[in-house]
Design a protein around this motif. Structure first.
Motif, mmCIF file in Angstrom:
data_model
loop_
_atom_site.group_PDB
_atom_site.id
_atom_site.type_symbol
_atom_site.label_atom_id
_atom_site.label_comp_id
_atom_site.label_asym_id
_atom_site.label_seq_id
_atom_site.Cartn_x
_atom_site.Cartn_y
_atom_site.Cartn_z
ATOM 1 N N VAL A 45 39.717 20.868 -17.153
ATOM 2 C CA VAL A 45 39.290 20.327 -16.141
ATOM 3 C C VAL A 45 39.698 18.680 -16.201
ATOM 4 N N ARG A 48 43.454 18.088 -15.573
ATOM 5 C CA ARG A 48 43.709 18.225 -14.247
ATOM 6 C C ARG A 48 43.263 17.002 -13.527
ATOM 7 N N TYR A 49 42.252 16.457 -13.715
ATOM 8 C CA TYR A 49 41.598 15.463 -13.245
ATOM 9 C C TYR A 49 41.333 14.446 -14.170
ATOM 10 N N ASP A 223 32.913 27.194 -5.201
ATOM 11 C CA ASP A 223 33.033 27.094 -3.656
ATOM 12 C C ASP A 223 31.996 27.527 -2.886
ATOM 13 N N ASP A 238 40.765 22.051 1.075
ATOM 14 C CA ASP A 238 41.185 20.917 -0.003
ATOM 15 C C ASP A 238 40.019 20.271 -0.621
ATOM 16 N N LEU A 240 37.271 20.753 -2.978
ATOM 17 C CA LEU A 240 36.887 20.870 -4.276
ATOM 18 C C LEU A 240 37.957 20.294 -5.200
ATOM 19 N N ASP A 241 39.222 20.438 -4.746
ATOM 20 C CA ASP A 241 40.365 19.736 -5.495
ATOM 21 C C ASP A 241 40.608 18.319 -5.356
ATOM 22 N N ARG A 244 37.553 16.448 -6.692
ATOM 23 C CA ARG A 244 37.706 16.420 -8.332
ATOM 24 C C ARG A 244 36.356 16.987 -8.606
#
Length: 345
Positions: A45, A48-49, A223, A238, A240-241, A244
Motif C-alpha cells: 500500500v 503504491r501510494y 469496496d 476510480d 478507492l485508488d 488512496r
C-alpha cells in the motif's frame, strides 16, 4: 479406582494436552501468518501510494499537505483548506473538488489529519480530539504562510473545522461544512463496538486485530464498505485508488481511525454549545438522505446555532456529496468567499 481406569484417564489427559498444544500452535501459526500478510499489505500500500505533497514540521513531528493552485506569495483568490473525514486522507477532498477550486484561482491545501495518509500521529491517543488536531493544523498553516483561510470540512472534518474556527479564529476567514458531524447523536456511539472496545481486553484484541486480520479483511471488503458510504449514489469506479483509501488499512492508521470515531461523541458534547460563538461566514451543505450523518441532527442544528449561517439540503443525496454533488460544494465555497470579500470591503 482400578488400575485400568487410572491408565485410561491418564491416556485421555495426555490426548487432551496434545490437542490443546496443537490448537495453540495452530492459532499461533495463523496469527503469525496474518501478521505477515498485514506487513506485506502495508508495504504494498505504501509503495503504491507514496507521499504526494510535502511534510510540514510541527511540534512533535510532521503533517502532510497536498497543494494545488497558486503557490505561497503568488496572486490568488485566497487560501482554501480541505479537511477530510474518517477512513480517508487529504487526497479524498482534493480529488473530489480541490483541483477544481485551484482551477478557479484558489490556493488549495488538503491536509492529512494526524495519523492519516502520511501525517504523523502527533500527541498519540490525545490526537483523537478535534481540538488537538485543530491546534496542530493551525501550526502547520502558520508555517505554510496561509493567512486566514476558508476552511472546508467533510463529516468528521466538520467537527475539526468548527474547532479551528472556535479555538484559532485568526486562522479562519470562513467555513464550509459538508455533511458535517457536529452534535452528539442519539445512542452516543458511532457503532456497537465502542463500549466493548474501551475495555482493557477489547483494546488488546483490537490492537492485535489491527496487526493481523484488519488489513487482509479490509482489502477484500473495502469496496463494499465504500459502496455503503456512497449510498444511495453509486461508488465511482476510480474512487478507492484515486483517493488512496487503502492507506487506512495500515495498522497505525486503522487504530487512529478507531480512536477518532470512538472519542467524537464525548467531544461534541463539550464543543457544540460553543457554536454560537463562530463569527465567520459559514455555509453548510448536506444531503437529505445521508445514511451516515443525519442532516437534521447535525447540519440543520448548526445552521440554527451559527449567526448568519446558510444551509443547503440536497434532495436525494447521501453522505459523499463532495463527489456526487460537486457543483453544490463549489458553489458553497464561492458563496463564502464572496461574503468574506464583502465583509473585508
Amino acid at each position: 479406582m482400578p488400575g485400568d481406569e487410572r491408565r485410561g484417564l491418564r491416556r485421555a489427559a495426555r490426548v487432551l494436552t496434545l490437542l490443546a498444544a496443537a490448537t495453540l500452535g495452530l492459532v499461533a501459526t495463523l496469527i503469525a501468518l496474518a501478521a505477515l500478510a498485514t506487513w506485506i499489505i502495508t508495504l504494498q500500500v505504501e509503495a503504491r501510494y507514496p507521499p504526494a505533497g510535502r511534510r510540514v514540521p510541527v511540534v512533535g513531528g510532521h503533517l502532510a499537505v497536498l497543494e494545488a493552485g497558486p503557490g505561497e506569495g503568488q496572486q490568488s483568490r485566497g487560501t482554501v483548506v480541505l479537511l477530510h473525514g474518517a477512513s480517508a486522507n487529504g487526497m479524498d477532498p482534493m480529488q473530489a473538488f480541490g483541483r477544481r477550486l485551484a482551477g478557479r484561482g484558489f490556493r488549495v491545501l488538503a491536509l492529512d489529519r494526524p495519523g492519516f495518509g502520511w501525517s504523523d500521529r502527533l500527541a498519540g491517543a490525545e490526537a483523537a480530539s478535534p481540538a488537538v488536531q485543530a491546534r496542530l493544523i493551525a501550526e502547520a498553516l502558520e508555517r505554510l504562510g496561509a493567512g486566514p483561510a476558508l476552511v472546508v470540512g467533510h463529516s468528521w472534518g466538520g467537527a475539526l473545522a468548527a474547532s479551528l474556527a472556535l479555538d484559532t479564529p485568526q486562522r479562519v476567514s470562513g467555513l464550509v461544512l459538508l455533511a458535517p458531524a457536529l452534535y452528539p447523536w442519539p445512542g452516543g456511539t458511532v457503532s456497537g463496538y465502542a463500549g466493548w472496545y474501551r475495555s482493557p481486553v477489547g483494546r488488546v484484541l483490537m490492537w492485535l486485530a489491527a496487526r493481523t486480520i484488519a488489513a487482509p479483511l479490509g482489502l477484500r471488503y473495502l469496496d463494499r464498505f465504500a459502496e455503503v458510504v456512497f449510498r444511495p449514489q453509486t461508488l465511482p469506479p476510480d474512487y478507492l485508488d484515486g483517493a488512496r483509501v487503502p492507506l487506512v488499512l495500515r495498522p497505525a492508521t486503522f487504530l487512529a481511525n478507531l480512536q477518532d470515531l470512538d472519542g467524537l461523541h464525548a467531544f461534541l458534547e463539550r464543543q457544540s454549545p460553543r457554536y454560537p460563538e463562530i463569527a465567520v461566514p459559514t455555509a453548510i451543505v448536506a444531503g437529505d438522505i445521508d445514511p451516515i450523518v443525519r442532516t437534521e441532527v447535525h447540519a440543520a442544528a448548526m445552521a440554527r446555532a451559527v449567526p448568519g449561517a446558510t444551509l443547503t439540503v440536497l434532495p436525494g443525496i447521501g453522505h459523499m456529496l463532495h463527489y456526487t454533488a460537486t457543483d453544490a460544494v463549489v458553489a458553497a465555497v464561492e458563496e463564502v468567499a464572496a461574503r468574506r470579500r464583502v465583509e473585508a470591503e
